[in-house]
Motif scaffolding. Structure first.
Motif, PDB file in Angstrom:
ATOM      1  N   UNK A 295       0.868  -1.002   0.045  1.00 14.06           N
ATOM      2  CA  UNK A 295      -0.182  -0.024   0.050  1.00 14.06           C
ATOM      3  C   UNK A 295       0.954   1.213  -0.047  1.00 14.06           C
ATOM      4  N   UNK A 296       0.476   2.213  -0.833  1.00 14.76           N
ATOM      5  CA  UNK A 296       1.084   3.401  -1.130  1.00 14.76           C
ATOM      6  C   UNK A 296       0.356   4.766  -0.638  1.00 14.76           C
ATOM      7  N   UNK A 297       0.710   5.230   0.456  1.00 13.06           N
ATOM      8  CA  UNK A 297       0.138   6.494   1.030  1.00 13.06           C
ATOM      9  C   UNK A 297       1.196   7.589   1.043  1.00 13.06           C
ATOM     10  N   UNK A 298       0.721   8.872   1.087  1.00 14.76           N
ATOM     11  CA  UNK A 298       1.770   9.956   1.237  1.00 14.76           C
ATOM     12  C   UNK A 298       1.279  11.070   2.309  1.00 14.76           C
ATOM     13  N   UNK A 299       1.867  10.764   3.243  1.00 13.55           N
ATOM     14  CA  UNK A 299       1.644  11.781   4.561  1.00 13.55           C
ATOM     15  C   UNK A 299       2.556  13.045   4.491  1.00 13.55           C
ATOM     16  N   UNK A 300       3.345  13.073   3.560  1.00  8.35           N
ATOM     17  CA  UNK A 300       4.045  14.498   3.370  1.00  8.35           C
ATOM     18  C   UNK A 300       3.265  15.549   2.489  1.00  8.35           C
ATOM     19  N   UNK A 301       2.742  15.117   1.265  1.00  7.71           N
ATOM     20  CA  UNK A 301       2.052  16.085   0.453  1.00  7.71           C
ATOM     21  C   UNK A 301       0.697  15.964   0.577  1.00  7.71           C
ATOM     22  N   UNK A 302       0.040  15.100   1.507  1.00  9.15           N
ATOM     23  CA  UNK A 302      -1.288  15.295   1.833  1.00  9.15           C
ATOM     24  C   UNK A 302      -1.362  15.291   3.434  1.00  9.15           C
ATOM     25  N   UNK A 303      -2.731  15.341   4.032  1.00 12.42           N
ATOM     26  CA  UNK A 303      -3.001  15.238   5.115  1.00 12.42           C
ATOM     27  C   UNK A 303      -2.984  13.888   5.739  1.00 12.42           C
ATOM     28  N   UNK A 304      -3.458  13.404   6.737  1.00 14.73           N
ATOM     29  CA  UNK A 304      -3.500  11.954   7.201  1.00 14.73           C
ATOM     30  C   UNK A 304      -4.770  11.388   6.694  1.00 14.73           C
ATOM     31  N   UNK A 305      -5.289  12.097   5.874  1.00 12.33           N
ATOM     32  CA  UNK A 305      -6.706  11.431   5.666  1.00 12.33           C
ATOM     33  C   UNK A 305      -6.434   9.959   4.695  1.00 12.33           C
ATOM     34  N   UNK A 306      -5.290   9.872   4.116  1.00 13.41           N
ATOM     35  CA  UNK A 306      -5.191   8.374   3.345  1.00 13.41           C
ATOM     36  C   UNK A 306      -5.133   7.328   4.316  1.00 13.41           C
ATOM     37  N   UNK A 307      -4.228   7.680   5.436  1.00 14.88           N
ATOM     38  CA  UNK A 307      -4.087   6.640   6.316  1.00 14.88           C
ATOM     39  C   UNK A 307      -5.344   6.575   7.155  1.00 14.88           C
ATOM     40  N   UNK A 308      -6.215   7.514   7.598  1.00 12.45           N
ATOM     41  CA  UNK A 308      -7.314   7.464   8.469  1.00 12.45           C
ATOM     42  C   UNK A 308      -8.617   6.581   7.549  1.00 12.45           C
ATOM     43  N   UNK A 309      -8.449   6.684   6.331  1.00 12.69           N
ATOM     44  CA  UNK A 309      -9.332   5.914   5.690  1.00 12.69           C
ATOM     45  C   UNK A 309      -8.915   4.451   5.220  1.00 12.69           C
TER      46      UNK A 309
END
Length: 350
Positions: free
Chosen positions: A175-189
């Motif tokens: 799984x690839x998420x980006x906590x740098x260029x986005x808020x934490x919403x990707x992880x929260x989802x």
């Protein structure tokens, strides 16, 4: 002097000149515009200890579209299937024998189980083309990048179906998420969905791509909460991708890379991840050649990125082992370099 533990680079990308137009992100202005093949990779790791034992290829974000019906599968997925054919073919070449330890292609996870089953049949056809009836055991997982997808993607019922299919095959989900260029919403989802699919083997790419040198938008405490939740699953974390998250203020120290500053920034995020997941669920990866971008921004050239990242990971591992507070036997700490990946990806031993 003791020999170095086995090294498996669990995250590299490869492409040929003819593949450039099929990469979703590649443009003539890109710092990675060009050919990145095995000879170029091997040149970049020339200083690696002799215990180096190959790599896991991870999909390179080829162009694709979603088929309206099964008759369109081959056309819509032609570039990702060609990528699989290319890397599988490399594993058959005597010159590179043993280098390709695993392949993690893209998959239409977002389209659900039925589409995943159709896609697997197309991969099986490539297997038959390259290997005939011989079993190769190189297809070890699938990846789907959430970092560039619309909010709500991970929680769609079809996406959950796709994850359940991967679980049922026994393969991993990168799984690839980006906590740098986005808020934490990707992880929260993503985290609640990943927890919901019991028994799914998960690999979190690049430490979650954290904003090195600062807190993520949403706070480091919330990030740690989400990582703790993810730690309740069968997830492993790649110690990889740090150079892509270098802050623009980082500058070289004379003629040298600012190694100590980089180590300190990586430790801010690696420390809690080691504490949450334990040494046995951490695996080394370079993210070659993407690792060269951030390195080039500091040093003016990509050459040297792989060995420098290896040195930084060596220092991070040493520091955290000395500090204590991380679960792991000596073999787990040594296994960060390669042995842990054998179980995470179910790699065929050599």
């Amino acid at each position: 002097m003791a020999s170095h533990p086995m090294i498996i680079d669990t995250h590299i990308h490869l492409w040929r000149t003819k593949d450039i137009s099929t990469l979703a992100w590649e443009t003539p202005e890109s710092p990675l515009f060009g050919t990145y093949d095995i000879p170029r990779y091997l040149k970049s790791i020339a200083s690696t200890p002799s215990s180096y034992s190959g790599f896991v290829f991870v999909e390179t974000d080829r162009k694709y579209t979603d088929p309206k019906d099964p008759s369109e599968d081959l056309k819509c997925w032609e570039h990702v299937l060609e990528e699989y054919r290319f890397v599988l073919g490399l594993s058959r070449e005597p010159e590179w024998k043993g280098l390709v330890r695993g392949i993690v292609p893209w998959a239409p996870v977002h389209l659900g189980r039925e589409a995943m089953e159709r896609y697997q049949k197309l991969l099986d056809a490539v297997d038959a083309e390259i290997y005939g009836g011989e079993k190769h055991e190189l297809l070890v997982g699938f990846r789907y990048l959430l970092q560039d997808k619309p909010q709500g993607t991970a929680s769609l019922p079809k996406f959950v179906e796709g994850l359940e299919y991967i679980r049922d095959t026994g393969r991993t989900f990168d799984v690839g998420v980006d906590c740098n260029r986005h808020t934490l919403w990707q992880l929260e989802e993503a985290v609640p969905v990943l927890k919901r699919v019991k028994g799914l083997k998960i690999v979190l790419n690049h430490l979650s791509k954290p904003p090195l040198g600062r807190e993520p938008e949403g706070g480091i405490a919330r990030w740690r909460e989400l990582m703790t939740e993810l730690g309740e699953t069968q997830a492993a974390v790649k110690l990889s991708g740090g150079f892509s998250e270098i802050p623009p203020t980082l500058a070289k120290d004379g003629d040298e890379f600012p190694e100590q500053k980089m180590i300190s920034m990586v430790l801010d995020y690696a420390r809690p991840l080691f504490q949450i997941f334990g040494a046995s669920r951490i695996i080394f990866g370079s993210d070659w050649p993407v690792c060269g971008i951030g390195y080039e921004n500091v040093m003016g050239e990509q050459t040297g990125a792989w060995p420098e990242w290896f040195k930084i990971c060596t220092a991070v591992r040493k520091q955290l082992k000395e500090e204590g507070g991380v679960k792991g036997e000596p073999e787990d700490w040594d296994g960060i370099w390669g042995k842990n990946a054998l179980s995470v990806y179910n790699l065929k031993p050599q």
